[in-house]
Motif scaffolding. Structure first.
Motif, short mmCIF file in Angstrom:
data_model
loop_
_atom_site.label_atom_id
_atom_site.label_comp_id
_atom_site.label_asym_id
_atom_site.label_seq_id
_atom_site.Cartn_x
_atom_site.Cartn_y
_atom_site.Cartn_z
N LEU A 142 17.13 -13.83 48.53
CA LEU A 142 16.83 -13.40 47.08
C LEU A 142 17.40 -15.36 46.68
N ALA A 143 16.49 -15.86 45.56
CA ALA A 143 17.13 -17.11 45.20
C ALA A 143 17.86 -17.39 44.29
N PRO A 144 18.59 -18.87 44.54
CA PRO A 144 19.60 -18.83 43.41
C PRO A 144 19.38 -18.76 42.04
N ASN A 145 18.08 -18.62 41.03
CA ASN A 145 17.83 -17.99 40.22
C ASN A 145 17.33 -16.53 39.86
N ALA A 146 17.81 -15.79 41.10
CA ALA A 146 17.59 -14.59 40.88
C ALA A 146 18.59 -13.86 39.96
N PRO A 147 17.80 -12.73 38.92
CA PRO A 147 18.43 -12.32 38.40
C PRO A 147 20.08 -12.00 38.75
N THR A 148 21.02 -11.70 37.51
CA THR A 148 22.29 -10.68 38.44
C THR A 148 22.11 -9.67 37.14
N GLY A 149 22.76 -8.23 38.75
CA GLY A 149 23.27 -7.46 37.86
C GLY A 149 22.41 -6.68 38.96
N THR A 150 21.84 -4.78 38.74
CA THR A 150 22.33 -3.86 39.98
C THR A 150 20.10 -3.81 39.83
N TRP A 151 20.22 -4.47 41.31
CA TRP A 151 18.54 -4.23 41.97
C TRP A 151 17.69 -2.99 42.64
N GLN A 152 16.78 -2.59 42.99
CA GLN A 152 16.74 -1.59 43.79
C GLN A 152 15.66 -2.25 44.27
N VAL A 153 15.69 -1.12 45.28
CA VAL A 153 14.09 -1.50 46.66
C VAL A 153 14.08 -0.34 46.71
N ARG A 154 13.00 -0.31 47.62
CA ARG A 154 12.43 1.60 47.57
C ARG A 154 11.47 1.47 49.30
N LEU A 155 11.08 2.07 49.94
CA LEU A 155 9.91 2.12 51.07
C LEU A 155 9.32 2.97 50.66
N LEU A 156 7.72 2.64 50.73
CA LEU A 156 7.03 3.68 50.29
C LEU A 156 5.92 3.61 51.68
N LEU A 157 5.29 5.20 51.64
CA LEU A 157 5.12 5.25 52.91
C LEU A 157 3.59 5.89 52.46
N GLU A 158 2.20 4.77 52.25
CA GLU A 158 1.07 5.26 51.52
C GLU A 158 2.14 4.95 50.43
N ASP A 159 1.33 6.14 49.56
CA ASP A 159 1.80 6.43 47.91
C ASP A 159 3.23 7.31 48.15
N ARG A 160 3.51 7.45 49.24
CA ARG A 160 4.89 8.27 48.52
C ARG A 160 6.15 7.65 49.36
N GLN A 161 7.23 7.94 48.32
CA GLN A 161 8.40 7.11 48.13
C GLN A 161 9.75 8.03 49.35
N LEU A 162 9.95 7.23 50.53
CA LEU A 162 10.79 7.80 51.46
C LEU A 162 11.93 7.64 51.20
N SER A 163 12.22 6.08 50.97
CA SER A 163 14.05 6.75 50.32
C SER A 163 13.87 4.61 49.59
N SER A 164 15.06 5.14 48.50
CA SER A 164 15.25 3.97 47.52
C SER A 164 16.99 3.08 47.40
N ALA A 165 16.95 2.98 46.88
CA ALA A 165 18.29 1.55 47.34
C ALA A 165 18.80 0.80 46.46
N LYS A 166 19.69 0.69 45.55
CA LYS A 166 20.33 -0.28 44.90
C LYS A 166 21.65 -0.67 45.04
N PHE A 167 22.11 -2.24 44.83
CA PHE A 167 22.58 -3.10 45.11
C PHE A 167 23.03 -4.40 43.63
N ASP A 168 24.03 -4.36 43.47
CA ASP A 168 24.83 -5.29 43.18
C ASP A 168 24.09 -7.38 43.85
N VAL A 169 23.69 -8.21 42.48
CA VAL A 169 23.89 -8.66 42.63
C VAL A 169 24.81 -9.93 42.39
#
Length: 207
Positions: free
Chosen positions: A179-206
């Motif tokens: 995470l860079a010092p100039n990264a935007p604040t707020g709610t981020w999301q990350v997601r994991l995909l197997l080929e084109d299928r999403q396996l999971s996702s999560a949100k986190f606040d910066v």
């Protein structure tokens, strides 16, 4: 040859003699063939050449039949090979379709989903997205993609990687993002995909 024959041998012998006799009756000698040609007002001098041409045609027919058998065998082998590949690919796709995520979290520690402090861009932390997979294919490697999305939905970072060879059906994997010092604040999301299928996702606040 033995002089004494069993009834069964005698029957076979008589049948073979009859077959050879019939064959002799069906075959014509050279003189008979020449007489037939003269009756048809055809030159007997062409008999030898005609016999050669006839033998060539018969040999060509045999060769063509052999080639068709070879072509048929090659086609059958190709069909079997294609069917084998199709079955293998279907099994592979079915194995990938069974893979799911049991749990996931964003943390400051690899392979851990314990408590964490609020994420602050000022400290420039390295974020880990830890995911536990279910029904992972043992003995295989999975091609995974990890997308890190900023609060506006833009993909800031994409990780493409292949897991190590999987040893158990329940398998831990992770991707990371500094995470860079100039990264935007707020709610981020990350997601994991197997080929084109999403396996999971999560949100986190910066902050």
């Amino acid at each position: 040859m033995e002089n004494r024959l069993t009834p069964a041998q005698l029957t076979k012998l008589v049948g073979e003699v009859e077959r050879l006799s019939q064959r002799q009756q069906d075959e014509l000698d050279r003189g008979q063939v020449q007489d037939i040609l003269r009756e048809l007002n055809l030159s007997p001098d062409l008999l030898d050449e005609a016999m050669i041409q006839l033998q060539r045609k018969e040999a060509l027919i045999v060769q063509q039949r052999r080639q068709w058998w070879l072509i048929g065998g090659a086609i059958a082998s190709l069909v079997v090979a294609i069917a084998g590949v199709a079955i293998f690919m279907q099994q592979q796709n079915q194995a990938l379709a069974r893979v799911s995520a049991a749990q996931s979290c964003v943390a400051l520690v690899q392979d851990s989903c314990g408590d964490r402090a609020p994420l602050s861009r000022q400290s420039s932390p390295e974020l880990f997205y830890n995911v536990t997979l279910n029904a992972a294919p043992v003995g295989k490697k999975l091609p995974l993609t990890c997308d890190w999305l900023a609060p506006g939905g833009q993909v800031i970072k994409q990780n493409r990687y292949e897991t190590r060879q999987i040893g158990t059906p329940v398998w831990n994997t992770h991707c990371k993002y500094p995470l860079a010092p100039n990264a935007p604040t707020g709610t981020w999301q990350v997601r994991l995909l197997l080929e084109d299928r999403q396996l999971s996702s999560a949100k986190f606040d910066v902050q």
